[in-house]
Design a protein around this motif. Structure first.
Motif, PDB file in Angstrom:
ATOM      1  N   LEU A 251       0.835  -1.204   0.000  1.00  0.00           N
ATOM      2  CA  LEU A 251       0.000   0.000   0.000  1.00  0.00           C
ATOM      3  C   LEU A 251       0.869   1.254   0.000  1.00  0.00           C
ATOM      4  CD1 LEU A 251      -2.859  -0.943   2.508  1.00  0.00           C
ATOM      5  CD2 LEU A 251      -3.100  -0.512   0.063  1.00  0.00           C
ATOM      6  N   MET A 252       1.949   1.224   0.766  1.00  0.00           N
ATOM      7  CA  MET A 252       2.829   2.385   0.858  1.00  0.00           C
ATOM      8  C   MET A 252       3.583   2.628  -0.437  1.00  0.00           C
ATOM      9  SD  MET A 252       4.368   1.761   4.694  1.00  0.00           S
ATOM     10  CE  MET A 252       5.575   3.075   4.489  1.00  0.00           C
ATOM     11  N   THR A 253       4.065   1.569  -1.080  1.00  0.00           N
ATOM     12  CA  THR A 253       4.938   1.737  -2.241  1.00  0.00           C
ATOM     13  C   THR A 253       4.171   1.874  -3.561  1.00  0.00           C
ATOM     14  OG1 THR A 253       5.164  -0.678  -2.419  1.00  0.00           O
ATOM     15  CG2 THR A 253       6.845   0.499  -1.158  1.00  0.00           C
ATOM     16  N   GLU A 254       2.945   1.354  -3.627  1.00  0.00           N
ATOM     17  CA  GLU A 254       2.220   1.352  -4.896  1.00  0.00           C
ATOM     18  C   GLU A 254       0.958   2.206  -4.901  1.00  0.00           C
ATOM     19  OE1 GLU A 254       3.352  -0.064  -7.669  1.00  0.00           O
ATOM     20  OE2 GLU A 254       5.123  -0.721  -6.562  1.00  0.00           O
ATOM     21  N   TRP A 255       0.663   2.893  -3.809  1.00  0.00           N
ATOM     22  CA  TRP A 255      -0.598   3.621  -3.683  1.00  0.00           C
ATOM     23  C   TRP A 255      -0.799   4.625  -4.822  1.00  0.00           C
ATOM     24  CZ3 TRP A 255      -4.547   3.111  -0.111  1.00  0.00           C
ATOM     25  CH2 TRP A 255      -5.517   4.118  -0.095  1.00  0.00           C
TER      26      TRP A 255
END
Length: 450
Positions: A251-255
């Motif tokens: 979630l953090m890297t691809e949001w």
């Protein structure tokens, strides 16, 4: 006078040889079948290396492919692939379960798997019961997953019932056995926001990756966690941690990545992140374009793939139990404790050495293979390492370079899939069952570490 134990009638050879021979034979049979014109949609013979790579990937329940499964193979070829997946999955589940039961000293499946020392004789009835329960458990799980998928394809996507049933059965076998083969060119990307398909397949991957001994114990004692064996506690606990941590990391890297999650709504992003966190356990399916992910996501996936799933399951990697043992060993060392204690159990020193051996050998194999792949292929380090770890961990995820890899690269990846499938099981079983008693102790000498 020394007495020699008489050889048992029909005695099999060394377990490592038996396992390697069994899987090698399955790969050979699959290669011969897939190389025939009957196995291709065009009715032409497939190159032997392509057939070998696909058969190895199927038997070792990996999922890496050099040709598109849907367009290249005929229905006969797809059925052969499904049967190879089933044979490989049942084979590894059966062998790993038997090894776990024998090593734990518990031959009756009604007894709890624990680390207590207890000796019982191996009788044929117990072994038959193990095999029967493993096969029944696998088929029931696959049938349940197939029923849900069939209904969804039939009612939700308008597929004819026969086609829906075929798609449901194929992907149920592929999911439960952590194979990752799909019958669409984009794998499962078209279903990225469909919870019926994504959650069903994710659940099948998790259950298959937990391993039969763990699932069976959970079914019996899920209300009494304190009675869980060390194997179950480590497997369940770390599985939840890795799934939760992986979901948060993606979630953090691809949001905001427009090529992956950027265009999805919040619920869609959560579902995609959870599915992407499940698949590195060895599932191999993808609902996001792996090749368009950020390098930071590739690194997270590398770590999750290398760890893999539970022991005695269809997942690959060094296993979450091995990783868990390493964590507890480091924690105990930092606290200055003489023994590694997990809950109310002490981890034997032999098990600690086994965990270190498997982990370091895995690191060495990945490192050397990555170096070789960089020499024989034109791809970048992060792509090559991703591919190598995926093959070693029998995962099947790819940044998209599998088909573009050189002939030597395909041969190396095939060897990695084979070694990654049978290596940890045979090595772990051999180390656990091989106990040498030294009649003397050498003097101790302390040296500086670090």
């Amino acid at each position: 006078m020394t007495r020699h134990r008489p050889a048992l009638p029909g005695r099999i050879g060394h377990p490592a040889v038996v396992i390697a021979t069994g899987f090698g034979t399955a790969v050979l049979i699959g290669t011969l079948l897939l190389a025939t014109p009957l196995a291709t949609a065009e009715g032409e013979a497939t190159h032997w290396l392509t057939a070998l790579f696909t058969a190895t990937s199927a038997v070792c329940v990996t999922g890496l492919v050099v040709v598109d499964t849907e367009t290249h193979w005929s229905v006969f070829g797809e059925v052969v692939i499904a049967l190879l997946i089933q044979a490989g999955g049942l084979g590894i589940m059966t062998l790993a379960t038997l090894a776990t039961v024998i090593i734990s000293g518990r031959l009756g499946l009604r007894a709890r798997l624990s680390a207590q020392l207890e000796t019982k004789s191996v009788v044929a009835a117990d072994l038959r019961q193990v095999l029967r329960r493993v096969v029944l458990f696998s088929l029931v799980c696959e049938a349940a997953v197939a029923a849900v998928l069939t209904g969804r394809f039939f009612l939700g996507y308008g597929e004819p019932f026969g086609r829906a049933a075929y798609l449901g059965a194929f992907h149920a076998v592929s999911a439960f056995n952590n194979a990752g083969f799909a019958l669409w060119p984009d794998n499962l990307m078209r279903f990225v926001t469909d919870p019926w398909i994504c959650l069903t397949i994710a659940l099948a991957v998790v259950v298959g990756g937990l391993g039969f001994p763990v699932v069976f114990e959970l079914l019996r004692t899920w209300r009494r966690p304190r009675r869980w064996s060390l194997l179950t506690r480590i497997t369940v606990g770390l599985t939840l941690v890795l799934l939760g941590g992986g979901t948060l990391a993606f979630l953090m890297t691809e949001w905001r990545n427009p090529a992956t999650m950027g265009a999805l709504d919040d619920s869609g992003k959560l579902l995609a992140a959870f599915f992407t966190a499940v698949m590195p356990r060895s599932g191999g399916f993808n609902t996001l374009d792996i090749g368009q992910m950020n390098p930071s996501s590739w690194l997270v996936t590398d770590v999750l793939m290398f760890i893999g799933g539970g022991s005695a399951g269809t997942a690959g990697g060094i296993k979450v139990t091995t990783f868990g043992f390493l964590l507890f060993m480091v924690w105990s060392e930092l606290r200055g404790e003489n023994h590694v204690n997990i809950g109310h159990r002490r981890l034997p020193s032999a098990t600690q050495r086994q965990a270190l051996s498997i982990s370091l050998l895995g690191v060495a194999l990945v490192t050397v293979s990555t170096w070789i792949m960089l020499i024989v292929t034109p791809h970048s380090l992060d792509q090559v390492m991703f591919e190598v770890i995926s093959a070693f961990s029998t995962n099947g995820l790819s940044t998209g370079i599998t088909a573009d890899t050189t002939l030597a690269g395909h041969v190396l990846l095939s060897l990695l899939m084979f070694i990654g499938r049978i290596g940890p099981l045979t090595l772990g079983s051999a180390l656990a069952l091989k106990q040498r008693i030294r009649r003397y102790e050498l003097p101790e000498e302390r040296v500086i570490v670090g």
